[in-house]
Write a protein that holds these residues in place. Structure first.
Motif, PDB file in Angstrom:
ATOM      1  N   ASP A  46      -7.426 -81.000  35.570  1.00  0.00           N
ATOM      2  CA  ASP A  46      -7.174 -81.671  34.295  1.00  0.00           C
ATOM      3  C   ASP A  46      -7.363 -80.730  33.108  1.00  0.00           C
ATOM      4  OD1 ASP A  46      -6.606 -84.079  35.519  1.00  0.00           O
ATOM      5  OD2 ASP A  46      -8.696 -84.755  35.454  1.00  0.00           O
ATOM      6  N   SER A  47      -8.395 -79.932  33.172  1.00  0.00           N
ATOM      7  CA  SER A  47      -8.699 -79.018  32.060  1.00  0.00           C
ATOM      8  C   SER A  47      -9.241 -77.713  32.615  1.00  0.00           C
ATOM      9  CB  SER A  47      -9.725 -79.661  31.119  1.00  0.00           C
ATOM     10  OG  SER A  47     -10.040 -78.783  30.056  1.00  0.00           O
ATOM     11  N   ILE A  48      -8.576 -76.620  32.281  1.00  0.00           N
ATOM     12  CA  ILE A  48      -8.980 -75.298  32.751  1.00  0.00           C
ATOM     13  C   ILE A  48      -9.695 -74.579  31.613  1.00  0.00           C
ATOM     14  CG2 ILE A  48      -8.211 -73.113  33.743  1.00  0.00           C
ATOM     15  CD1 ILE A  48      -5.686 -74.598  34.678  1.00  0.00           C
ATOM     16  N   PRO A  49     -10.958 -74.216  31.801  1.00  0.00           N
ATOM     17  CA  PRO A  49     -11.667 -73.508  30.724  1.00  0.00           C
ATOM     18  C   PRO A  49     -10.897 -72.278  30.266  1.00  0.00           C
ATOM     19  CG  PRO A  49     -13.183 -74.127  32.479  1.00  0.00           C
ATOM     20  CD  PRO A  49     -11.797 -74.422  32.983  1.00  0.00           C
ATOM     21  N   LEU A  50     -10.913 -72.053  28.949  1.00  0.00           N
ATOM     22  CA  LEU A  50     -10.142 -70.958  28.375  1.00  0.00           C
ATOM     23  C   LEU A  50     -10.526 -69.618  28.987  1.00  0.00           C
ATOM     24  CD1 LEU A  50      -7.924 -70.643  26.251  1.00  0.00           C
ATOM     25  CD2 LEU A  50      -9.697 -70.226  24.540  1.00  0.00           C
ATOM     26  N   ALA A  51     -11.817 -69.433  29.278  1.00  0.00           N
ATOM     27  CA  ALA A  51     -12.278 -68.164  29.845  1.00  0.00           C
ATOM     28  C   ALA A  51     -11.558 -67.854  31.151  1.00  0.00           C
ATOM     29  CB  ALA A  51     -13.782 -68.204  30.064  1.00  0.00           C
ATOM     30  N   TYR A  52     -11.291 -68.876  31.973  1.00  0.00           N
ATOM     31  CA  TYR A  52     -10.592 -68.663  33.239  1.00  0.00           C
ATOM     32  C   TYR A  52      -9.098 -68.412  33.024  1.00  0.00           C
ATOM     33  CZ  TYR A  52     -14.860 -70.473  35.401  1.00  0.00           C
ATOM     34  OH  TYR A  52     -16.159 -70.667  35.798  1.00  0.00           O
ATOM     35  N   GLN A  53      -8.552 -69.040  31.992  1.00  0.00           N
ATOM     36  CA  GLN A  53      -7.128 -68.842  31.730  1.00  0.00           C
ATOM     37  C   GLN A  53      -6.811 -67.394  31.349  1.00  0.00           C
ATOM     38  OE1 GLN A  53      -5.040 -71.766  29.330  1.00  0.00           O
ATOM     39  NE2 GLN A  53      -6.739 -73.221  29.543  1.00  0.00           N
ATOM     40  N   TYR A  54      -7.786 -66.702  30.786  1.00  0.00           N
ATOM     41  CA  TYR A  54      -7.560 -65.319  30.365  1.00  0.00           C
ATOM     42  C   TYR A  54      -7.598 -64.322  31.523  1.00  0.00           C
ATOM     43  CZ  TYR A  54      -8.063 -66.486  25.386  1.00  0.00           C
ATOM     44  OH  TYR A  54      -7.887 -66.980  24.120  1.00  0.00           O
ATOM     45  N   VAL A  55      -8.071 -64.737  32.690  1.00  0.00           N
ATOM     46  CA  VAL A  55      -8.302 -63.792  33.790  1.00  0.00           C
ATOM     47  C   VAL A  55      -7.046 -63.019  34.196  1.00  0.00           C
ATOM     48  CG1 VAL A  55      -8.926 -63.602  36.233  1.00  0.00           C
ATOM     49  CG2 VAL A  55     -10.353 -64.952  34.665  1.00  0.00           C
ATOM     50  N   PRO A  56      -5.886 -63.684  34.431  1.00  0.00           N
ATOM     51  CA  PRO A  56      -4.697 -62.899  34.816  1.00  0.00           C
ATOM     52  C   PRO A  56      -4.263 -61.903  33.747  1.00  0.00           C
ATOM     53  CG  PRO A  56      -4.394 -65.206  35.369  1.00  0.00           C
ATOM     54  CD  PRO A  56      -5.621 -65.140  34.523  1.00  0.00           C
ATOM     55  N   LEU A  57      -4.359 -62.284  32.469  1.00  0.00           N
ATOM     56  CA  LEU A  57      -3.999 -61.337  31.412  1.00  0.00           C
ATOM     57  C   LEU A  57      -4.959 -60.158  31.384  1.00  0.00           C
ATOM     58  CD1 LEU A  57      -2.885 -63.436  28.299  1.00  0.00           C
ATOM     59  CD2 LEU A  57      -1.554 -61.695  29.503  1.00  0.00           C
ATOM     60  N   ALA A  58      -6.238 -60.440  31.551  1.00  0.00           N
ATOM     61  CA  ALA A  58      -7.216 -59.351  31.572  1.00  0.00           C
ATOM     62  C   ALA A  58      -6.958 -58.415  32.749  1.00  0.00           C
ATOM     63  CB  ALA A  58      -8.634 -59.920  31.639  1.00  0.00           C
ATOM     64  N   ALA A  59      -6.632 -58.995  33.899  1.00  0.00           N
ATOM     65  CA  ALA A  59      -6.358 -58.170  35.080  1.00  0.00           C
ATOM     66  C   ALA A  59      -5.111 -57.323  34.895  1.00  0.00           C
ATOM     67  CB  ALA A  59      -6.212 -59.064  36.304  1.00  0.00           C
ATOM     68  N   SER A  60      -4.157 -57.811  34.098  1.00  0.00           N
ATOM     69  CA  SER A  60      -2.888 -57.093  33.925  1.00  0.00           C
ATOM     70  C   SER A  60      -3.049 -55.763  33.200  1.00  0.00           C
ATOM     71  CB  SER A  60      -1.886 -57.970  33.177  1.00  0.00           C
ATOM     72  OG  SER A  60      -2.220 -58.086  31.796  1.00  0.00           O
ATOM     73  N   VAL A  61      -4.230 -55.522  32.603  1.00  0.00           N
ATOM     74  CA  VAL A  61      -4.459 -54.235  31.946  1.00  0.00           C
ATOM     75  C   VAL A  61      -4.325 -53.096  32.945  1.00  0.00           C
ATOM     76  CG1 VAL A  61      -6.135 -52.818  30.705  1.00  0.00           C
ATOM     77  CG2 VAL A  61      -5.949 -55.263  30.182  1.00  0.00           C
ATOM     78  N   VAL A  62      -4.810 -53.305  34.161  1.00  0.00           N
ATOM     79  CA  VAL A  62      -4.736 -52.254  35.176  1.00  0.00           C
ATOM     80  C   VAL A  62      -3.940 -52.690  36.396  1.00  0.00           C
ATOM     81  CG1 VAL A  62      -6.871 -51.123  34.488  1.00  0.00           C
ATOM     82  CG2 VAL A  62      -6.964 -52.994  36.141  1.00  0.00           C
ATOM     83  N   LEU A  63      -3.700 -53.979  36.553  1.00  0.00           N
ATOM     84  CA  LEU A  63      -3.028 -54.493  37.742  1.00  0.00           C
ATOM     85  C   LEU A  63      -1.622 -54.966  37.387  1.00  0.00           C
ATOM     86  CD1 LEU A  63      -3.269 -55.229  40.769  1.00  0.00           C
ATOM     87  CD2 LEU A  63      -4.090 -57.488  40.041  1.00  0.00           C
ATOM     88  N   LEU A  64      -0.638 -54.155  37.659  1.00  0.00           N
ATOM     89  CA  LEU A  64       0.778 -54.488  37.559  1.00  0.00           C
ATOM     90  C   LEU A  64       1.292 -54.610  36.123  1.00  0.00           C
ATOM     91  CD1 LEU A  64       0.980 -57.195  40.395  1.00  0.00           C
ATOM     92  CD2 LEU A  64       1.516 -54.767  40.564  1.00  0.00           C
ATOM     93  N   GLY A  65       0.633 -55.384  35.274  1.00  0.00           N
ATOM     94  CA  GLY A  65       1.178 -55.715  33.961  1.00  0.00           C
ATOM     95  C   GLY A  65       1.423 -54.512  33.080  1.00  0.00           C
ATOM     96  N   LEU A  66       0.358 -53.917  32.576  1.00  0.00           N
ATOM     97  CA  LEU A  66       0.496 -52.745  31.714  1.00  0.00           C
ATOM     98  C   LEU A  66       1.134 -51.571  32.452  1.00  0.00           C
ATOM     99  CD1 LEU A  66      -0.032 -51.517  28.924  1.00  0.00           C
ATOM    100  CD2 LEU A  66      -2.344 -50.950  29.699  1.00  0.00           C
ATOM    101  N   PRO A  67       0.760 -51.279  33.702  1.00  0.00           N
ATOM    102  CA  PRO A  67       1.364 -50.133  34.395  1.00  0.00           C
ATOM    103  C   PRO A  67       2.863 -50.254  34.643  1.00  0.00           C
ATOM    104  CG  PRO A  67      -0.716 -50.743  35.442  1.00  0.00           C
ATOM    105  CD  PRO A  67      -0.367 -51.843  34.471  1.00  0.00           C
ATOM    106  N   HIS A  68       3.419 -51.472  34.646  1.00  0.00           N
ATOM    107  CA  HIS A  68       4.822 -51.601  35.054  1.00  0.00           C
ATOM    108  C   HIS A  68       5.763 -50.833  34.131  1.00  0.00           C
ATOM    109  CE1 HIS A  68       5.819 -54.587  31.884  1.00  0.00           C
ATOM    110  NE2 HIS A  68       7.072 -54.382  32.219  1.00  0.00           N
ATOM    111  N   GLY A  69       5.372 -50.646  32.871  1.00  0.00           N
ATOM    112  CA  GLY A  69       6.218 -49.884  31.954  1.00  0.00           C
ATOM    113  C   GLY A  69       5.779 -48.447  31.773  1.00  0.00           C
TER     114      GLY A  69
END
Length: 354
Positions: A46-69
């Motif tokens: 029903d409600s996902i705490p904001l801190a948990y919602q940020y986890v994939p974006l935080a991981a993207s710094v080194v995992l796939l997201g930022l490195p892809h470019g």
């Protein structure tokens, strides 16, 4: 006939064909997991705490997201079958410095305009990435002409950028305010009109019509049903994904598990060494090579983010502020990245056709 993107990108060898099949399977499998996982979380919670919602974006710094470019300096020479020379490196470096630097400056002068540009730019780029995947990895014959590809670009890029605006306007406004607020908290007021019910209803009806038209036209024009079914399934799956998953979590999952994976696979198919590894089933070797290629400029991007953190008028003091700063940095890097990918599209003949 559809332009043969593959033949322009790499030799038509058995190894290349095998590596493309493996890349197609990987993109579809990871994409399906991303959609199913996101929808399951969105429906079950029903409600996902904001801190948990940020986890994939935080991981993207080194995992796939930022490195892809971070291999942009390699993709154009490889697409042309040429060695990576200092001149080629300098050309990409100057592109990033000039275009990215100008866009960074615009954030300080007109942050609301810059945010709107970021949304439009991301729409184009993410749609651009899916057009490539559909044509090259899925063999979508219903995207035979530039006009149909352009319509699909709008649909695929619009799903992550427009559906959350309709489904989660308050959270969308929060993200907009977080980014703009780093530069001028009062400037976010210029974006308030986009979140009014009448505007969101118009977006829902207009964009929904575009999606339906694109799928219907594709069905009429296809000479192979399976690629159209993949296109339709992905489109409807992504529509449901962005309609039920909170946007911060949805964008983080999509950025890492969908867009970045597909672009990384594209870069691997330009690299003869990676192609040979994929053809032999050595995915670890191909991914390891990409990671080594991407590491230097991924680290360089972190330096850019550190510079932004020092330069912004409002020093990031909270997790939302830090994520906002990261997204501004991503925006600054995305504009020159789109230029490089657009040139790559031309090199590979992606937008040619009758």
């Amino acid at each position: 006939m559809r332009a043969d993107v593959t033949s322009r990108a790499s030799p038509g060898t058995a190894a290349a064909a095998n590596s493309r099949r493996r890349a197609a399977h990987a993109s579809h499998a990871v994409g399906l997991v991303t959609i199913v996982l996101g929808i399951a979380i969105g429906v079950a919670t029903d409600s996902i705490p904001l801190a948990y919602q940020y986890v994939p974006l935080a991981a993207s710094v080194v995992l796939l997201g930022l490195p892809h470019g971070a291999v942009d300096h390699l993709v154009l020479p490889r697409s042309r079958g040429r060695p990576v020379t200092p001149r080629a490196l300098a050309a990409v470096g100057l592109t990033y410095l000039a275009i990215g630097g100008a866009y960074a400056a615009l954030w300080f002068v007109a942050p609301a305009v810059s945010f709107a540009l970021f949304i439009g730019l991301t729409l184009v780029h993410w749609g651009q990435g899916d057009v490539y995947a559909l044509c090259e990895l899925t063999g979508a014959s219903h995207l035979e002409t530039p006009a149909r590809k352009g319509l699909t670009l709008v649909v695929r890029g619009g799903l992550p950028m427009l559906v959350p605006l309709v489904a989660f306007p308050d959270q969308y406004a929060f993200v907009a305010g977080s980014l703009v607020g780093l530069f001028d908290p009062g400037a976010a007021a210029a974006l308030e009109g986009a979140f009014r019910p009448a505007v969101r209803h118009a977006v829902a009806v207009g964009f929904g019509t575009v999606v339906a038209a694109a799928l219907a036209l594709g069905y009429r024009r296809t000479d192979a049903l399976e690629p159209w079914l993949i296109d339709a399934g992905e489109t409807l799956g992504l529509a449901a994904f962005f309609a039920v998953v909170p946007p911060i979590l949805a964008i983080g999952l999509y950025f890492t598990g969908w867009h970045s994976v597909r672009h990384i696979l594209r870069t691997l198919l330009l690299d003869d060494v990676a192609v040979a590894a994929l053809a032999d089933g050595n995915a670890r070797g191909a991914i390891g090579r990409f990671a080594r290629d991407a590491a230097p400029l991924t680290a360089g991007a972190l330096v850019v983010f550190a510079g932004l953190a020092v330069a912004v008028p409002r020093t990031p003091a909270t997790v939302p502020d830090a994520v906002a700063l990261y997204l501004v940095g991503i925006a600054v890097l995305t504009l020159p990245h789109v230029v490089v990918v657009s040139v790559l599209d031309l090199e590979q003949g992606l937008w040619t056709g009758q």
